[in-house]
Scaffold this motif. Structure first.
Motif, short mmCIF file in Angstrom:
data_model
loop_
_atom_site.label_atom_id
_atom_site.label_comp_id
_atom_site.label_asym_id
_atom_site.label_seq_id
_atom_site.Cartn_x
_atom_site.Cartn_y
_atom_site.Cartn_z
N GLU A 147 28.71 -11.21 -27.47
CA GLU A 147 28.20 -11.33 -28.83
C GLU A 147 29.28 -11.68 -29.86
OE1 GLU A 147 26.10 -7.73 -29.72
OE2 GLU A 147 24.28 -8.42 -28.75
N PRO A 148 29.97 -12.82 -29.70
CA PRO A 148 30.90 -13.24 -30.76
C PRO A 148 30.16 -13.61 -32.03
CG PRO A 148 30.63 -14.97 -29.12
CD PRO A 148 29.91 -13.77 -28.57
N PHE A 149 28.89 -13.95 -31.91
CA PHE A 149 28.01 -14.19 -33.05
C PHE A 149 26.59 -13.86 -32.62
CE2 PHE A 149 28.76 -18.20 -30.84
CZ PHE A 149 27.48 -18.54 -30.45
N GLY A 201 26.45 -24.39 -39.71
CA GLY A 201 25.08 -24.01 -39.99
C GLY A 201 24.78 -22.60 -39.53
N THR A 202 23.48 -22.29 -39.48
CA THR A 202 23.00 -20.96 -39.11
C THR A 202 22.51 -20.97 -37.67
OG1 THR A 202 22.30 -20.62 -41.41
CG2 THR A 202 21.39 -19.14 -39.75
N VAL A 203 22.90 -19.97 -36.90
CA VAL A 203 22.49 -19.87 -35.50
C VAL A 203 20.99 -19.56 -35.45
CG1 VAL A 203 22.81 -18.65 -33.32
CG2 VAL A 203 24.77 -19.09 -34.81
N GLU A 204 20.23 -20.47 -34.85
CA GLU A 204 18.79 -20.29 -34.75
C GLU A 204 18.37 -19.68 -33.42
OE1 GLU A 204 16.06 -21.46 -36.92
OE2 GLU A 204 17.70 -21.27 -38.36
N LYS A 205 19.04 -20.07 -32.34
CA LYS A 205 18.63 -19.60 -31.01
C LYS A 205 19.82 -19.66 -30.06
CE LYS A 205 14.61 -21.00 -29.75
NZ LYS A 205 13.49 -21.84 -29.24
N ILE A 206 19.93 -18.65 -29.19
CA ILE A 206 20.97 -18.62 -28.16
C ILE A 206 20.26 -18.57 -26.82
CG2 ILE A 206 23.02 -17.45 -27.27
CD1 ILE A 206 23.31 -16.10 -29.98
N GLU A 207 20.30 -19.68 -26.10
CA GLU A 207 19.69 -19.76 -24.79
C GLU A 207 20.77 -19.74 -23.72
OE1 GLU A 207 17.34 -23.29 -24.89
OE2 GLU A 207 15.71 -22.36 -26.03
N THR A 208 20.34 -19.66 -22.45
CA THR A 208 21.32 -19.61 -21.37
C THR A 208 22.00 -20.96 -21.16
OG1 THR A 208 19.50 -20.02 -19.82
CG2 THR A 208 20.18 -17.73 -20.15
N ARG A 209 21.42 -22.04 -21.65
CA ARG A 209 22.04 -23.36 -21.47
C ARG A 209 22.78 -23.81 -22.71
NH1 ARG A 209 21.91 -28.62 -22.40
NH2 ARG A 209 20.34 -28.38 -24.01
N ALA A 210 22.23 -23.58 -23.90
CA ALA A 210 22.82 -24.09 -25.13
C ALA A 210 22.51 -23.16 -26.29
CB ALA A 210 22.30 -25.50 -25.41
N THR A 211 23.31 -23.32 -27.33
CA THR A 211 23.11 -22.59 -28.59
C THR A 211 22.67 -23.60 -29.64
OG1 THR A 211 24.74 -20.89 -28.07
CG2 THR A 211 24.22 -21.23 -30.38
N VAL A 251 21.29 -28.80 -34.41
CA VAL A 251 22.41 -29.18 -33.55
C VAL A 251 22.36 -28.32 -32.29
CG1 VAL A 251 24.91 -29.39 -33.33
CG2 VAL A 251 23.81 -29.80 -35.55
N VAL A 252 22.36 -28.97 -31.13
CA VAL A 252 22.33 -28.28 -29.84
C VAL A 252 23.73 -28.37 -29.24
CG1 VAL A 252 21.28 -28.16 -27.56
CG2 VAL A 252 19.90 -28.86 -29.53
N ILE A 253 24.37 -27.22 -29.03
CA ILE A 253 25.75 -27.17 -28.52
C ILE A 253 25.73 -26.53 -27.14
CG2 ILE A 253 28.09 -26.36 -28.94
CD1 ILE A 253 27.35 -26.08 -31.88
N PRO A 254 26.20 -27.21 -26.09
CA PRO A 254 26.27 -26.59 -24.76
C PRO A 254 27.13 -25.33 -24.80
CG PRO A 254 26.61 -28.96 -24.61
CD PRO A 254 26.62 -28.62 -26.06
N ASN A 255 26.67 -24.30 -24.12
CA ASN A 255 27.36 -23.02 -24.17
C ASN A 255 28.77 -23.08 -23.61
OD1 ASN A 255 25.35 -21.51 -25.43
ND2 ASN A 255 24.28 -21.14 -23.52
N ALA A 256 29.01 -23.93 -22.60
CA ALA A 256 30.35 -24.03 -22.02
C ALA A 256 31.35 -24.52 -23.07
CB ALA A 256 30.33 -24.96 -20.81
N GLU A 257 30.96 -25.52 -23.86
CA GLU A 257 31.84 -26.02 -24.91
C GLU A 257 32.08 -24.96 -25.97
OE1 GLU A 257 30.47 -29.65 -26.56
OE2 GLU A 257 30.18 -30.65 -24.62
N LEU A 258 31.04 -24.24 -26.32
CA LEU A 258 31.15 -23.22 -27.35
C LEU A 258 32.00 -22.05 -26.87
CD1 LEU A 258 30.07 -22.78 -30.23
CD2 LEU A 258 28.18 -21.51 -29.24
N PHE A 259 31.86 -21.68 -25.60
CA PHE A 259 32.59 -20.54 -25.06
C PHE A 259 34.07 -20.86 -24.89
CE2 PHE A 259 34.07 -17.84 -21.53
CZ PHE A 259 33.75 -16.58 -22.04
N LYS A 260 34.39 -22.09 -24.50
CA LYS A 260 35.78 -22.46 -24.27
C LYS A 260 36.47 -22.95 -25.55
CE LYS A 260 34.76 -25.37 -20.98
NZ LYS A 260 34.89 -26.38 -19.88
#
Length: 303
Positions: A124-126, A139-149, A159-168
């Motif tokens: 939970e960094p955000f 922007g504002t986080v609308e949804k956190i899914e297992t594939r993308a945020t 804006v759809v950001i892949p979780n791997a890019e966001l995590f790294k």
């Protein structure tokens, strides 16, 4: 021809007997699998209920689904071993081991994003509703899914950001803490009194609603320049959302300008002086007597 029919008949009879022999086990296997399906659904509900207050909603859903599919997989393995006694879980695991390598290479990015999504949901960094900056996106986080945020930009785009890019990668969470500091650089004239300018600006910051009294606003001299003295004013707001920051910034800048003008403080801007050479002077061309710019004076050479 009759011998071939006899062989075929015996083969079908053998298959029928084999099916009849497996039928009781198959019925028991189906019953066991149905029981595990019910148990899996109950487990998902129980896991989600137990973790509802400990984790955010998306992680609770993921944990429930993982528990459900784990129970279903266990029931499937048990049902297969009951229906086909010669088939053991070791056979299935060895078969999955070979295909798992191929699947892993084919779906590497999907698995990486899934794993990163689980870690984001756990650490939970955000959270949903936080305002973040990631690269060129804010922007504002609308949804956190297992594939993308998914984040919603301030101008209403998704804006759809892949979780791997966001995590790294590195990102900024503007709403991670209850308060946030804002700042602005004000340039006053070189001939103006710095103490008077500071007092005027701090007085404005102390009177405006929406500015936190602690930590108290401050004003710091950053340096001198050709066009004036630069003073940085800083203040804290709560909550730290962008809309609140823009509103209070507008109020601060309008009030500061009005107060500095009221106190006779100059707000200069960069200027340039252009000197034109008067080529009608008699000294034109003589670098020892030639002047740059101003008209010749009676008491100066070149008149």
């Amino acid at each position: 021809m009759s011998s071939q029919l006899t062989v075929a008949y015996e083969r079908f009879e053998q298959l029928g007997n084999e099916a009849l022999r497996l039928l009781p086990g198959l019925g028991i296997a189906i019953a066991v699998f149905v029981v595990f399906l019910v148990l899996a659904r109950w487990t998902r509900t129980a896991v989600q209920h137990l973790n509802a207050r400990r984790f955010q909603h998306n992680l609770v859903i993921v944990l429930g689904r993982m528990a459900q599919w784990g129970i279903i997989l266990l029931g499937l393995l048990l049902a297969i071993t009951i229906a086909f006694p010669s088939f053991t879980p070791a056979n299935l695991i060895s078969a999955l081991g070979i295909t798992g390598i191929a699947i892993g290479f084919a779906f590497k990015d999907i698995f990486e994003n899934f794993l990163a999504g689980i870690l984001i949901l756990i650490n939970e960094p955000f959270r949903i509703g936080d305002q973040i900056i990631f690269g060129a996106f804010e922007g504002t986080v609308e949804k956190i899914e297992t594939r993308a945020t998914m984040i919603r930009t301030y101008d209403g785009r998704l804006v759809v950001i892949p979780n791997a890019e966001l995590f790294k990668g590195s990102f900024i969470v503007n709403t991670a803490f209850p308060s946030r500091r804002l700042e602005y650089d004000v340039t006053i004239g070189n001939g103006d009194d710095i103490a008077v300018a500071k007092e005027a600006m701090l007085g404005v910051l102390a009177r405006l609603p929406g500015i936190e009294p602690a930590p108290a606003p401050d004003a710091l001299v950053l340096g001198y320049a050709a066009n004036g003295v630069t003073i940085r004013i800083r203040w804290w707001i709560k909550p730290p959302r962008r809309a609140d920051a823009l509103d209070i910034r507008d109020e601060v800048l309008c009030a500061v300008k009005a107060e500095l003008t009221r106190n006779g403080i100059d707000l200069p801007y960069p200027t340039h002086q252009v000197l034109l050479h008067d080529q009608t002077e008699p000294a034109d061309g003589n670098r020892l007597r030639q002047r740059e710019g101003w008209p010749p004076q009676p008491d100066q050479p070149g008149k």
